[in-house]
Design a protein around this motif. Structure first.
Motif, PDB file in Angstrom:
ATOM      1  N   LEU A 295       5.154  -4.178   4.066  1.00 31.51           N
ATOM      2  CA  LEU A 295       5.163  -2.802   3.564  1.00 31.51           C
ATOM      3  C   LEU A 295       3.811  -2.416   2.965  1.00 31.51           C
ATOM      4  O   LEU A 295       3.441  -1.248   2.944  1.00 31.51           O
ATOM      5  N   ILE A 296       3.095  -3.407   2.452  1.00 36.99           N
ATOM      6  CA  ILE A 296       1.795  -3.123   1.830  1.00 36.99           C
ATOM      7  C   ILE A 296       0.890  -2.421   2.831  1.00 36.99           C
ATOM      8  O   ILE A 296       0.123  -1.528   2.490  1.00 36.99           O
TER       9      ILE A 296
ATOM     10  N   VAL B 148       1.232   1.424   2.626  1.00 35.60           N
ATOM     11  CA  VAL B 148       0.567   2.113   1.533  1.00 35.60           C
ATOM     12  C   VAL B 148      -0.939   2.142   1.767  1.00 35.60           C
ATOM     13  O   VAL B 148      -1.614   3.126   1.468  1.00 35.60           O
TER      14      VAL B 148
ATOM     15  N   ARG C   6      -5.618   7.921  -0.767  1.00 36.82           N
ATOM     16  CA  ARG C   6      -5.575   7.952  -2.232  1.00 36.82           C
ATOM     17  C   ARG C   6      -5.151   6.607  -2.801  1.00 36.82           C
ATOM     18  O   ARG C   6      -5.652   6.142  -3.811  1.00 36.82           O
ATOM     19  N   PHE C   7      -4.145   6.013  -2.123  1.00 36.82           N
ATOM     20  CA  PHE C   7      -3.626   4.745  -2.609  1.00 36.82           C
ATOM     21  C   PHE C   7      -4.619   3.634  -2.348  1.00 36.82           C
ATOM     22  O   PHE C   7      -4.740   2.695  -3.132  1.00 36.82           O
TER      23      PHE C   7
ATOM     24  N   ILE D 295      -6.984   3.052  -5.137  1.00 38.54           N
ATOM     25  CA  ILE D 295      -6.436   2.303  -6.271  1.00 38.54           C
ATOM     26  C   ILE D 295      -6.294   0.833  -5.905  1.00 38.54           C
ATOM     27  O   ILE D 295      -6.607  -0.052  -6.697  1.00 38.54           O
ATOM     28  N   ILE D 296      -5.817   0.578  -4.654  1.00 39.86           N
ATOM     29  CA  ILE D 296      -5.659  -0.812  -4.224  1.00 39.86           C
ATOM     30  C   ILE D 296      -7.015  -1.505  -4.185  1.00 39.86           C
ATOM     31  O   ILE D 296      -7.137  -2.676  -4.536  1.00 39.86           O
TER      32      ILE D 296
ATOM     33  N   ILE E  84      -9.500  -0.987  -6.178  1.00 40.89           N
ATOM     34  CA  ILE E  84      -9.808  -1.393  -7.544  1.00 40.89           C
ATOM     35  C   ILE E  84      -9.065  -2.678  -7.871  1.00 40.89           C
ATOM     36  O   ILE E  84      -9.622  -3.624  -8.422  1.00 40.89           O
ATOM     37  N   LEU E  85      -7.789  -2.710  -7.481  1.00 48.99           N
ATOM     38  CA  LEU E  85      -6.980  -3.907  -7.726  1.00 48.99           C
ATOM     39  C   LEU E  85      -7.614  -5.128  -7.090  1.00 48.99           C
ATOM     40  O   LEU E  85      -7.686  -6.201  -7.701  1.00 48.99           O
TER      41      LEU E  85
ATOM     42  N   ILE F  53     -10.824  -6.217  -8.978  1.00 51.36           N
ATOM     43  CA  ILE F  53     -10.656  -6.901 -10.253  1.00 51.36           C
ATOM     44  C   ILE F  53      -9.927  -8.221 -10.076  1.00 51.36           C
ATOM     45  O   ILE F  53      -9.789  -8.986 -11.027  1.00 51.36           O
TER      46      ILE F  53
ATOM     47  N   ILE G 100      -9.709  -3.752 -17.713  1.00 50.25           N
ATOM     48  CA  ILE G 100      -9.204  -2.864 -16.663  1.00 50.25           C
ATOM     49  C   ILE G 100      -9.657  -1.433 -16.911  1.00 50.25           C
ATOM     50  O   ILE G 100     -10.067  -0.722 -15.990  1.00 50.25           O
ATOM     51  N   LEU G 101      -9.624  -1.023 -18.168  1.00 54.76           N
ATOM     52  CA  LEU G 101     -10.076   0.312 -18.547  1.00 54.76           C
ATOM     53  C   LEU G 101     -11.507   0.522 -18.090  1.00 54.76           C
ATOM     54  O   LEU G 101     -11.841   1.520 -17.449  1.00 54.76           O
TER      55      LEU G 101
ATOM     56  N   PHE H 179     -11.962   0.549 -14.325  1.00 58.94           N
ATOM     57  CA  PHE H 179     -11.482   1.798 -13.766  1.00 58.94           C
ATOM     58  C   PHE H 179     -12.490   2.924 -13.990  1.00 58.94           C
ATOM     59  O   PHE H 179     -12.811   3.676 -13.079  1.00 58.94           O
ATOM     60  N   LEU H 180     -13.006   2.991 -15.213  1.00 60.64           N
ATOM     61  CA  LEU H 180     -13.960   4.045 -15.545  1.00 60.64           C
ATOM     62  C   LEU H 180     -15.237   3.875 -14.729  1.00 60.64           C
ATOM     63  O   LEU H 180     -15.802   4.843 -14.236  1.00 60.64           O
TER      64      LEU H 180
ATOM     65  N   TYR I 278     -15.135   4.982 -11.218  1.00 62.43           N
ATOM     66  CA  TYR I 278     -15.142   6.423 -11.046  1.00 62.43           C
ATOM     67  C   TYR I 278     -16.493   7.051 -11.333  1.00 62.43           C
ATOM     68  O   TYR I 278     -16.674   8.220 -11.075  1.00 62.43           O
TER      69      TYR I 278
ATOM     70  N   TYR J 114      -0.465   9.685  -8.584  1.00 66.85           N
ATOM     71  CA  TYR J 114      -0.869   8.730  -7.544  1.00 66.85           C
ATOM     72  C   TYR J 114      -0.617   7.300  -8.001  1.00 66.85           C
ATOM     73  O   TYR J 114      -0.037   6.499  -7.264  1.00 66.85           O
TER      74      TYR J 114
ATOM     75  N   LEU K  72       2.262   4.542  -6.541  1.00 66.67           N
ATOM     76  CA  LEU K  72       1.924   3.173  -6.140  1.00 66.67           C
ATOM     77  C   LEU K  72       2.701   2.164  -6.976  1.00 66.67           C
ATOM     78  O   LEU K  72       3.193   1.152  -6.464  1.00 66.67           O
TER      79      LEU K  72
ATOM     80  N   PHE L 208       6.174   2.123  -5.792  1.00 67.47           N
ATOM     81  CA  PHE L 208       6.210   1.369  -4.530  1.00 67.47           C
ATOM     82  C   PHE L 208       6.258  -0.123  -4.826  1.00 67.47           C
ATOM     83  O   PHE L 208       7.051  -0.866  -4.241  1.00 67.47           O
TER      84      PHE L 208
ATOM     85  N   VAL M  41       9.190  -2.684  -3.786  1.00 63.42           N
ATOM     86  CA  VAL M  41       8.969  -3.880  -2.967  1.00 63.42           C
ATOM     87  C   VAL M  41       9.441  -5.123  -3.713  1.00 63.42           C
ATOM     88  O   VAL M  41      10.132  -5.977  -3.156  1.00 63.42           O
TER      89      VAL M  41
ATOM     90  N   THR N  58      -0.946  -4.869 -15.445  1.00 63.70           N
ATOM     91  CA  THR N  58      -1.998  -4.177 -14.705  1.00 63.70           C
ATOM     92  C   THR N  58      -1.692  -2.697 -14.524  1.00 63.70           C
ATOM     93  O   THR N  58      -2.522  -1.853 -14.852  1.00 63.70           O
TER      94      THR N  58
ATOM     95  N   SER O  49      -1.847  -0.733 -17.710  1.00 65.01           N
ATOM     96  CA  SER O  49      -3.238  -0.526 -18.110  1.00 65.01           C
ATOM     97  C   SER O  49      -3.872   0.556 -17.244  1.00 65.01           C
ATOM     98  O   SER O  49      -4.694   1.335 -17.733  1.00 65.01           O
ATOM     99  N   PHE O  50      -3.490   0.588 -15.972  1.00 66.84           N
ATOM    100  CA  PHE O  50      -3.992   1.627 -15.080  1.00 66.84           C
ATOM    101  C   PHE O  50      -3.597   3.001 -15.598  1.00 66.84           C
ATOM    102  O   PHE O  50      -4.409   3.924 -15.595  1.00 66.84           O
TER     103      PHE O  50
ATOM    104  N   ALA P  78      -5.790   3.793 -18.331  1.00 72.84           N
ATOM    105  CA  ALA P  78      -7.140   4.066 -17.842  1.00 72.84           C
ATOM    106  C   ALA P  78      -7.230   5.465 -17.248  1.00 72.84           C
ATOM    107  O   ALA P  78      -8.175   6.207 -17.528  1.00 72.84           O
TER     108      ALA P  78
ATOM    109  N   SER Q  41      -9.504   8.303 -18.846  1.00 74.31           N
ATOM    110  CA  SER Q  41     -10.659   8.887 -18.151  1.00 74.31           C
ATOM    111  C   SER Q  41     -10.484  10.393 -18.010  1.00 74.31           C
ATOM    112  O   SER Q  41     -11.434  11.151 -18.162  1.00 74.31           O
TER     113      SER Q  41
END
Lengths: 673, 673
Positions: free
Chosen positions: A452-453, A456, A461-462, A465-466, A468-469, A472, A589-590, A593-594, A597, B160, B164, B167, B171, B241, B244-245, B248, B252
């Motif tokens: 399923l991953i 996504v 858009r997703f 985010i993925i 970033i995941l 990290i 994580i903060l 994420f910043l 961006y 968004y 995720l 999702f 899963v 995670t 924290s997102f 974040a 932001s």
């Protein structure tokens, strides 16, 4: 030779000051050899894993066996340390005696323990607490050390906020004592409510972790609605404001520290590159200034990165030698380490795995047709739809025959064979009631769900985010090590304090002690009622799981079975893990994420990109270099394009399914025959 | 006149475009009069408080009474709106019909409800959900509106990440279903474990809030240690995670939005000041450029700030008219609004409260001696010590006669009389068993404990943190309003859904329903076992407390008494309050903390300070102007020096104690006579 060492040290941010004599250089090369490093980590893991076999053990081994293994490990560490002492200058070596201390203390403890045990006395293996520190102090544990340094730097500021926070808790407890103490209220257990000052302090501290959230206020609330004002104030001030303060302090320190670390890294990298330059330089430039020729540079790059492609090397040179002079100055030379860190993936240099392993199969007409189909847009949509339908069917009840039959529709591509086999086999094996096959089937189902991953990942858009995941990810591994170090220490102490106090009985056991976890002190407590018996410190695995639970929500029934002072252990754990480490994780994580961006590409990267366009090289993709989020992840690793990645993942999953199904059918055949 | 309006609009960041006709200006002045504003807020509070008296009520009132009050409130709002329509241009008024809609809908609902109820039909007061929106939409709710706008802007990005995250939960639930569903495991209640997909999704969602932390994994853990890997993965990915997102993303967005808001504010403030300047300008400058004379400026400042001292006004003029020309240009004039925002507290203009009320007493020799003593350093230390000793005695058990007697040592300054009286009275009243006096004594004790804050404030490091706390205080009030709006809406919906489902019985009631909260469906559930019966939606006060508990830890027993879809209510509440609002709160504190540590004083402030030094004015202190943390707090309020503050607090506490003791002795006398 030593110039290449400087360059690779700069590239991987190693900070070892080695002698430049040929013998020392040879030893240093051996010291940094991947085999030696793997060996050291193996010994560390074996040493840490000893906790599984030592009393209280998961799998008990005799003392002589564990002691022998430990002595082997400690000897290996000693040899490694002697090697290290030979590489670096003597005075530098004696400046940092932490490792020596740990090894010596471990030997002393081992001797005392052995002597005491053999004469039948009571003994504690206290040096086990130091074991995880080897993971931090080992030369390769640079990133972990940096994380610990980051924590140490934040400590003074955290402690000020913590003192104020504790003061607030103490004052609130005093108010609570006066408000509720003399009213004769009872808790749900029937014990007096809020009459002892220290009990109140602990209860209110736990309220900050939200573990006893409504319970602690229920007696007061049942008595009068107005008493909730006290708890509302407490929650707003302590649970929300002070906890946010901790995060703010940790985050501001993390940011400050990060800047400083990056500055230091850049400085030492430059210093090392300058030393490398001074070893290679020739006075050939226009003004007589020192330069390095392309021949020497080529030789150097080959030494540093043996498997670099010629086109890649030429690309790098053309970036540095912008005006085609045939030699570069100091300024350009210094950039080499950064340039090597930028990952350039050419289509040629990174072929498909199947292409490498089975070139004939990859180039066959069938394969070519499949590749053509796979690259169609329609195919992607159809494939996504199939995955989704597949997932829905997995979610539905399989016992229902309609669903079971409907799942037959789910037979496409390589799924066409497998799903069919799976369904047949599932039914067959259910009838046979095989237990091992049940476990294997679980794996198949999970593999199918994981597909399923893919779905996504196809939405833009997703994917951001993925991504970033994914980025990290490596740093989360460093946090994992950090957590292991802290958990291990707490687990060792916790095991000595609480081992055997709470017993777990198998569900089908007939022991009368079962209902109170084998300890009469737990009779009638919620701990026993909720069947938490397996949350104990009876071996290292259970301890780790209990500590994980304490990280999420800090509740404990261990004060009932030991002394009230056992609470210190739990409060300390909460301070160290939740207030400090989890907050650092959130801060990381903060920031990641910043940064994701805001930060633009580095200058060097832009110029590389420009060069690539100029030269019209067949370069598909490069990995962005983002220095700010790399505190724990300075070593860069290549990773594939997300699409390639998921396709590969699917292929692997498919192959694993085929393998599992073949195993199963093999088993079935042996059963039938 | 209208120029002064522009200046005060700029100073308080009002954004109303009024007509400039004399009549409109007069109406606008009336509209902004503090009395009118207070009146509007009173009506809003009365309107919101109606929930206390409407069914389900805390204090039931007949429908005609509540309806009449609501009609009066709604009429008042209508009048206010008509007033507003007269002030601003017609087209601007019709652009924002939110308030009209709310009022009209409320009237319609009221009519339908009245009609249905009088004919005996079932009816729901659905318009009550809109009531708190008036708090947001009222002209004065600028800061609250800004907070809501901030949330609205963050929504797309949050959604968004949320999709995720969901999702991922889905899963994981699918995997959990396949892993655990067919093993026949049982939860602690004896129900099947992880067999229904939607149940699993909900359980895993709740695990993210950490509410059911060890419970949800215990059956799997008891079955096999390896299943904990699933939960560890889940907790790391989703609880840590993804949460924290969320922080974040909110952080932001908050930062981005903050910058934009500050830019907008500065722009509109400048625009208004320019309009004011164009009304006052004269062509008198050197190059013929327009200027404003000191006379006009003085008149303006007097209109804008009637109670400004002459010295303060002259100070401001000398800052603007740097070269003593007697007139200022546009650039200097525009700064006036900012300058008025910087609080300058002169010793003369802000006398001690006692000095104002009792000047003769304040200047008496005794008072002068006390003031002299109080200003000694030794006095502060002695005083701190006494407070600490006092606190320790309060904490100790008072029933113990030794402690009771030792407390006699705690008799200093104004405490000398009070403590004595208190102790005597405490004992006397305990013998008498008076209940009301018990409550009053509680207040005395709390007042005594609160004096401890004085102690911490004297340590410099802590004072810095406390100062941050004080500075974010007003903004926390805005968050309070935000929370009230959201809680109110959820409370209204919750009351309609769950009222009467769970009953609370007084502890001494003999009803057999007591043990399951009056609902047979709760028989044997942990909800009833833990005596959570008072956590219900039976009136608005209970609802608010339940929602507070849900904010801290999201656990609910309400799905058992209604339908399983009631979970939607709780999940929605968690998303809105915890994921969005609490994260914005954390983001706010984070930013406030970071700003406090980095931002320097503004230029204007520095020049004001310099001027103060130059003129050697008797100025004691000024309040720093920090634009970045003022998103919700642009209106600046004066606050005293922390020391002055605490002294005043102590005095008030002392006076309250005297008052309470006098009341008590009065009561005792009436009892004795």
């Amino acid at each position: 030779r030593s110039s290449s060492l400087y360059v690779s040290d700069a590239q991987y941010n190693r900070n070892i000051f080695f002698d430049t004599s040929p013998q020392a250089v040879r030893l240093y090369l051996l010291y940094n050899h991947w085999f030696m490093q793997t060996l050291v980590y193996t010994f560390i893991i074996v040493n840490l894993a000893l906790a599984l076999f030592e009393d209280p053990a998961v799998v008990p081994l005799p003392i002589w066996a564990t002691s022998t293994i430990e002595i082997i490990c400690l000897s290996a560490f000693s040899v490694r340390m002697v090697h290290y002492a030979k590489v670096i200058p003597k005075d530098k070596f004696w400046k940092d005696p932490k490792n020596i201390c740990i090894i010596v203390l471990s030997f002393i403890d081992l001797t005392i323990y052995g002597a005491l045990k053999s004469t039948g006395y009571f003994a504690i293996r206290w040096s086990r607490v130091f074991r995880p520190l080897l993971l931090v102090n080992v030369t390769e544990g640079r990133q972990l050390r940096r994380a610990f340094r980051s924590i140490r730097n934040a400590l003074p500021q955290i402690s000020y906020v913590f003192l104020l926070f504790m003061f607030s808790v103490l004052v609130f407890s005093l108010v609570a004592l006066k408000l509720f103490g003399k009213r004769g209220l009872l808790t749900i257990d029937g014990s007096p409510y809020f009459t002892d000052y220290l009990d109140i302090v602990f209860d209110l501290y736990v309220l900050v972790t939200t573990a006893n959230s409504p319970d602690v206020m229920m007696p007061a609330y049942n008595y009068s609605v107005f008493f909730t004002i006290f708890f509302i104030l407490y929650i707003v001030i302590n649970t929300y404001t002070f906890m946010s303060f901790f995060l703010a302090v940790v985050y501001s320190n993390y940011k400050k520290h990060l800047k400083e670390e990056v500055r230091q890294l850049v400085k030492s990298r430059r210093f090392k590159m300058c030393r490398a330059f001074s070893l290679l330089q020739e006075a050939r430039g226009e003004g007589g200034e020192p330069v390095v020729t392309q021949a020497k540079w080529n030789h150097l790059v080959k030494l540093v990165k043996p498997n670099i492609s010629i086109s890649h090397r030429e690309l790098l040179w053309s970036v540095l030698d912008d005006q085609n002079k045939g030699h570069i100055g100091k300024f350009a030379f210094v950039q080499l380490a950064d340039l090597l860190s930028i990952q350039v993936i050419t289509v040629k240099s990174q072929p498909h795995p199947i292409q490498i392993c089975f070139p004939s199969m990859y180039n066959s007409p069938v394969s070519r047709f499949i590749r053509y189909v796979v690259h169609q847009r329609m195919f992607v949509y159809v494939y996504d739809l199939i995955i989704l339908v597949n997932a829905v069917f997995i979610g539905l009840d399989e016992e229902n025959p309609v669903v079971s039959n409907a799942e037959w529709g789910d037979l496409v591509l390589y799924e066409i064979l497998l799903s069919f086999l799976c369904n047949r086999l599932t039914k067959f094996l259910f009838a046979a009631g095989g237990y091992t096959s049940r476990q294997i089937l679980d794996i198949i189902f999970i593999l199918r769900v994981l597909r399923l991953i893919r779905l996504v990942d196809s939405i833009k858009r997703f994917r951001a985010i993925i991504n970033i995941l994914i980025k990290i990810g490596p740093t989360i591994l460093i946090f994992g090590q950090l957590i292991v170090v802290v958990y291990y220490i707490f687990a060792m102490v916790g095991m000595e304090l609480f081992k055997g106090k709470v017993q777990f009985f198998e569900p089908n056991s007939t022991s009368p002690d079962q209902e109170y976890c084998g300890n009469p002190l737990l009779k009638g407590t919620t701990f026993a009622k909720l069947n938490y018996c397996k949350n104990n410190f009876n071996n290292v695995v259970s301890s780790f799981i209990v500590l994980l639970e304490l990280t999420v929500v800090n509740q404990c029934g261990f004060t009932a079975v030991t002394h009230i002072s056992a609470r210190i252990f739990f409060v300390l754990f909460h301070i160290v893990v939740v207030i400090i480490i989890i907050n650092i994780f959130v801060a990381f994580i903060l920031e990641a994420f910043l940064v994701e961006y805001t930060i633009d590409k580095s200058d060097l990267q832009t110029s590389l990109e420009k060069k690539i366009e100029e030269l019209e090289l067949n370069v598909q993709q490069y990995v962005p270099f983002k220095p700010a989020i790399k505190l724990f992840d300075v070593k860069k690793k290549p990773f594939m394009d997300a699409y390639q990645h998921s396709i590969l993942l699917l292929l692997i999953l498919g192959l694993m399914e085929v393998y599992v199904v073949l195993c199963l059918s093999g088993m079935v055949w042996t059963l039938v025959l």
